[in-house]
Design an enzyme around this catalytic site. Structure first.
Site, PDB file in Angstrom:
ATOM      1  N   LYS A 195       0.851  -1.187   0.000  1.00  0.00           N
ATOM      2  CA  LYS A 195       0.000   0.000   0.000  1.00  0.00           C
ATOM      3  C   LYS A 195       0.883   1.233   0.000  1.00  0.00           C
ATOM      4  O   LYS A 195       1.656   1.460   0.930  1.00  0.00           O
ATOM      5  CB  LYS A 195      -0.908   0.003   1.222  1.00  0.00           C
ATOM      6  CG  LYS A 195      -1.743   1.273   1.313  1.00  0.00           C
ATOM      7  CD  LYS A 195      -2.797   1.221   2.389  1.00  0.00           C
ATOM      8  CE  LYS A 195      -3.515   2.561   2.482  1.00  0.00           C
ATOM      9  NZ  LYS A 195      -4.581   2.560   3.486  1.00  0.00           N
ATOM     10  N   LYS A 248      -2.106  -1.573  -3.865  1.00  0.00           N
ATOM     11  CA  LYS A 248      -2.946  -0.381  -3.821  1.00  0.00           C
ATOM     12  C   LYS A 248      -2.098   0.864  -3.882  1.00  0.00           C
ATOM     13  O   LYS A 248      -1.140   0.951  -3.115  1.00  0.00           O
ATOM     14  CB  LYS A 248      -3.754  -0.404  -2.528  1.00  0.00           C
ATOM     15  CG  LYS A 248      -4.572   0.837  -2.277  1.00  0.00           C
ATOM     16  CD  LYS A 248      -5.258   0.766  -0.952  1.00  0.00           C
ATOM     17  CE  LYS A 248      -5.977   2.089  -0.749  1.00  0.00           C
ATOM     18  NZ  LYS A 248      -6.301   2.343   0.610  1.00  0.00           N
ATOM     19  N   TYR A 313     -15.070   1.149  -6.971  1.00  0.00           N
ATOM     20  CA  TYR A 313     -16.318   1.903  -6.808  1.00  0.00           C
ATOM     21  C   TYR A 313     -17.184   1.766  -8.058  1.00  0.00           C
ATOM     22  O   TYR A 313     -18.327   2.197  -8.054  1.00  0.00           O
ATOM     23  CB  TYR A 313     -15.995   3.377  -6.508  1.00  0.00           C
ATOM     24  CG  TYR A 313     -15.108   3.511  -5.286  1.00  0.00           C
ATOM     25  CD1 TYR A 313     -15.642   3.463  -4.009  1.00  0.00           C
ATOM     26  CD2 TYR A 313     -13.719   3.619  -5.408  1.00  0.00           C
ATOM     27  CE1 TYR A 313     -14.830   3.536  -2.882  1.00  0.00           C
ATOM     28  CE2 TYR A 313     -12.896   3.702  -4.297  1.00  0.00           C
ATOM     29  CZ  TYR A 313     -13.463   3.655  -3.041  1.00  0.00           C
ATOM     30  OH  TYR A 313     -12.646   3.708  -1.927  1.00  0.00           O
TER      31      TYR A 313
HETATM   32  C1  PBG Z   1      -7.521   3.621   5.441  1.00  0.00           C
HETATM   33  C2  PBG Z   1      -7.748   3.474   3.977  1.00  0.00           C
HETATM   34  C3  PBG Z   1      -7.530   4.409   2.949  1.00  0.00           C
HETATM   35  C4  PBG Z   1      -8.005   3.833   1.778  1.00  0.00           C
HETATM   36  C5  PBG Z   1      -8.464   2.557   2.106  1.00  0.00           C
HETATM   37  N1  PBG Z   1      -8.280   2.355   3.459  1.00  0.00           N
HETATM   38  C6  PBG Z   1      -7.024   5.799   3.004  1.00  0.00           C
HETATM   39  C7  PBG Z   1      -5.630   6.099   3.356  1.00  0.00           C
HETATM   40  O1  PBG Z   1      -4.805   5.210   3.567  1.00  0.00           O
HETATM   41  O2  PBG Z   1      -5.367   7.295   3.471  1.00  0.00           O
HETATM   42  C8  PBG Z   1      -8.022   4.490   0.426  1.00  0.00           C
HETATM   43  C9  PBG Z   1      -9.069   3.986  -0.527  1.00  0.00           C
HETATM   44  C10 PBG Z   1      -9.330   4.838  -1.717  1.00  0.00           C
HETATM   45  O3  PBG Z   1      -8.664   5.870  -1.957  1.00  0.00           O
HETATM   46  O4  PBG Z   1     -10.242   4.494  -2.456  1.00  0.00           O
HETATM   47  N2  PBG Z   1      -6.205   3.630   5.847  1.00  0.00           N
END
Ligand code: PBG
Length: 325
Positions: A195, A248, A313
């Site tokens: 991530k 991600k 989405y």
């Molecule tokens: C929580 C989380 C995030 C997303 C999913 N879980 C935001 C972040 O890490 O700031 C992002 C999902 C998206 O942008 O669609 N930590």
């Protein structure tokens, strides 16, 4: 042997032929639909930066989930917006928290829908960080206990799978251990393994109200230039007990999807994040691109790169388009 003997165009002459030699396919079973739940009644707030995406109170969430079930989408991932926030994100792990309540209501009405929960503290902490803060720093090890408690509370409420998105070191092991100790050894973990600290999360932070109140997430989420590090992170998560690994965002990290798939051969999810959604929505609204064609091309790109599952989405639109074709 080459032209004129070899003519790749021969296999592209008709739709039937193209279908027969198609190498990758997207099906509705590949999709996971993210949903946002909040307290209150009769609430259905469209997220301004994400047209078509809503924050629902539970009474409104249920019919929206019904639509997902009706479309044969197999799974949702739930995000919660709490009533109150505090330093440690208590709302994330209490039994009557918003996510826990939503899980119970959904599973009662739609027992066959797979309910995945995002396990993180950032929506629930007053400072908006994904962990416990001390002296302006996100503390790794003290955070693990809170994440594990959150995961256990989700499982207890009836979640079918938990998905830690915090990027603390050792969180998959901590969650696995607590799930097992509490009788949930059958609940899988989908780890947000690679991530990245990404600007593509901007619209999500409107939707989940989770913008950090100071600093940023670069001390825990991955640095975008790094690829080898994604292998290291994924190795650790698998060793700690992850059942599904995730990359991600998806669009700007197709190479990472491919590398992780080739390296591990593990079930792999790609998160087609909020900013990727908003870009397409905005351009389509202006008439600059054809939404359906672009979305379907992007999805098959994720599959071709090596993703087995896509969190998106666009899931409901895709399910409808797949039905039409
Ligand atoms: C929580 C989380 C995030 C997303 C999913 N879980 C935001 C972040 O890490 O700031 C992002 C999902 C998206 O942008 O669609 N930590």
């Amino acid at each position: 042997m080459y032209f004129p003997t070899l003519r790749p165009r021969r296999l592209r002459r008709s739709a039937t032929l193209r279908k027969m030699v198609q190498e990758n396919r997207l099906t509705v079973d590949d999709l996971i639909y993210p949903m946002f739940v909040m307290y209150g009644n009769d609430q259905e707030n469209e997220v301004s930066s994400m047209p078509g995406v809503f924050q629902y109170s539970i009474d409104k969430l249920l019919p929206a989930v019904g639509e997902v079930v009706e479309l044969d989408i197999p799974a949702i991932i739930l995000f919660g917006i709490p009533g109150e926030k505090d330093e440690v994100g208590t709302g994330a792990f209490v039994d009557d928290g918003i996510v826990q309540q939503a899980i119970r209501s959904i599973k009662e009405k739609y027992p066959d829908l797979l309910v995945i929960t995002d396990v993180c503290l950032c929506e629930f902490t007053s400072h908006g960080h994904c962990g416990i803060i001390n002296d302006g720093e996100v503390m790794n090890d003290p955070t693990l206990e809170y994440l594990a408690r959150t995961a256990v509370s989700h499982a207890k409420a009836g979640a079918d799978m938990v998905a830690p998105s915090d990027m603390m070191d050792g969180r998959v092991a901590a969650i696995r251990e607590q799930l097992d100790e509490n009788g949930y050894s059958h609940i899988p973990i989908m780890a947000y393994s690679a991530k990245y600290s990404s600007a593509f999360y901007g619209p999500f932070r409107d939707a989940a109200d989770s913008t950090p109140q100071f600093g940023d997430r670069r001390s825990y989420q991955m640095d975008p230039p790094n690829g080898d590090e994604a292998i290291k992170e994924t190795t650790l998560d698998i060793e700690e007990g992850a059942d599904i690994v995730m990359v991600k965002p998806a669009l700007a990290y197709m190479d990472i999807i491919r590398r992780v798939k080739e390296e591990f051969g593990y079930p792999l999810a790609a998160y087609n994040v909020s900013g990727e959604y908003s870009m397409i929505k905005a351009a389509a609204a202006k008439g600059w691109i054809d939404e359906k064609s672009v979305v379907m091309e992007m999805m098959i790109g994720f599959k071709r790169a090596g993703a087995d599952l896509v969190l998106t989405y666009f899931a409901k639109d895709i399910a409808k388009w797949l039905r039409e074709s």
